[in-house]
Design a protein around this motif. Sequence first.
Motif, short mmCIF file in Angstrom:
data_model
loop_
_atom_site.label_atom_id
_atom_site.label_comp_id
_atom_site.label_asym_id
_atom_site.label_seq_id
_atom_site.Cartn_x
_atom_site.Cartn_y
_atom_site.Cartn_z
N LYS A 24 43.24 -59.98 -25.03
CA LYS A 24 41.95 -60.27 -25.68
C LYS A 24 41.87 -61.70 -26.20
N PHE A 25 43.02 -62.39 -26.23
CA PHE A 25 43.06 -63.75 -26.74
C PHE A 25 42.58 -64.70 -25.65
N HIS A 26 41.35 -65.17 -25.79
CA HIS A 26 40.73 -65.95 -24.72
C HIS A 26 41.51 -67.21 -24.35
N PRO A 27 42.10 -67.95 -25.30
CA PRO A 27 42.89 -69.12 -24.90
C PRO A 27 44.03 -68.79 -23.93
N PHE A 28 44.62 -67.59 -24.07
CA PHE A 28 45.69 -67.21 -23.13
C PHE A 28 45.11 -67.01 -21.73
N GLN A 29 44.01 -66.28 -21.65
CA GLN A 29 43.36 -66.06 -20.35
C GLN A 29 42.96 -67.38 -19.70
N ALA A 92 56.89 -75.56 -22.77
CA ALA A 92 56.73 -75.06 -24.14
C ALA A 92 55.30 -75.36 -24.57
N ILE A 93 54.58 -74.33 -25.00
CA ILE A 93 53.13 -74.49 -25.21
C ILE A 93 52.68 -73.83 -26.50
N PHE A 94 51.78 -74.51 -27.20
CA PHE A 94 51.11 -73.95 -28.37
C PHE A 94 49.66 -73.69 -27.98
N LEU A 95 49.27 -72.42 -27.96
CA LEU A 95 47.90 -72.04 -27.58
C LEU A 95 47.05 -71.82 -28.82
N ARG A 96 45.93 -72.53 -28.90
CA ARG A 96 45.02 -72.35 -30.02
C ARG A 96 43.56 -72.34 -29.58
N GLY A 97 43.30 -72.75 -28.34
CA GLY A 97 41.93 -72.74 -27.84
C GLY A 97 41.17 -74.01 -28.17
N PRO A 98 39.92 -74.09 -27.70
CA PRO A 98 39.14 -75.32 -27.83
C PRO A 98 38.54 -75.53 -29.22
#
Length: 285
Positions: A24-29, A92-98
């Motif tokens: 459900k986490f859009h930044p991951f998708q 190595a990644i930090f996902l937070r979205g736009p």
Amino acid sequence: MSTFTAFNVPVTLPQGLSQELVLKFHPFQSWITTLQNSLALQTENKSHPFHEDPYVLRSVTVQAYDLFGKRIGFLKLTSDVSNGAGESLPGAIFLRGPSVAMLVMLIPDDAPDEMDERHVLLTVQPRIAAGSLEFVELPAGMVDEAGNFAGTAAKEIWEELGLEIPSKELIALSDLAAGISSGGPESEEAVLHDGNLPRGVFPSPGACDEYIPIYAHERRVPRAQLGEWTGRLTGLRDEGERITLKLVRLQDVWKECARDGKTLAALALWEGLRREGRLPKKEKV
């Protein structure tokens, strides 16, 4: 730990994080879809530097997460992207979205020269990640799951600057710039080079997925009103925002915000589009 398959890739999760929340986490998708599109270009484009031995996304491991209420706010993960020779790419990644950023310019209504007396509204606020309590920058804000960029920009302008601006009156600088680079965002050349990356500025593409579409707005105001902006306190106190406004002449903004990447990007986009006559014509009042 648990593992499931998403987008044809094994994804390993830490204890306490569910597959449902991750999907459900859009930044991951968005991240995994964009990456796979870019990886596909290796085989589709014979001139791609990795065509002979293309890289493949082989697995994803989520190391940590932060929740905003009942939904994911941030994800820290590693990805295994390697080719047939066993060579790997940093993953190595930090996902937070736009996020969105807004270049809001005020011009005295009696100014004979708009460029000479154009002012920009900046915010001064604590940015703990930067180790600062008085970071000077453009107004900005995270985009919600709906992905309404212009709507988010208009909302942030109201919350941080106290200006009510319909989203349709915002100029999408990032969209305008994308439309003239590499023959346009949908052109064959653009697709082969960037895989249709989102239209925005990437502040730290080596480690973070965040991209920032940049918007602009300008309006004429009574000259006497200009002095009312500097020092005004704004922000949502219940969300920890402690914002002070600062009004700076356009020609001095680069010095005031030399540490803020999105401000420098906004200035470059606006100036480049203005120089090439790509900015929308203003209606005469």
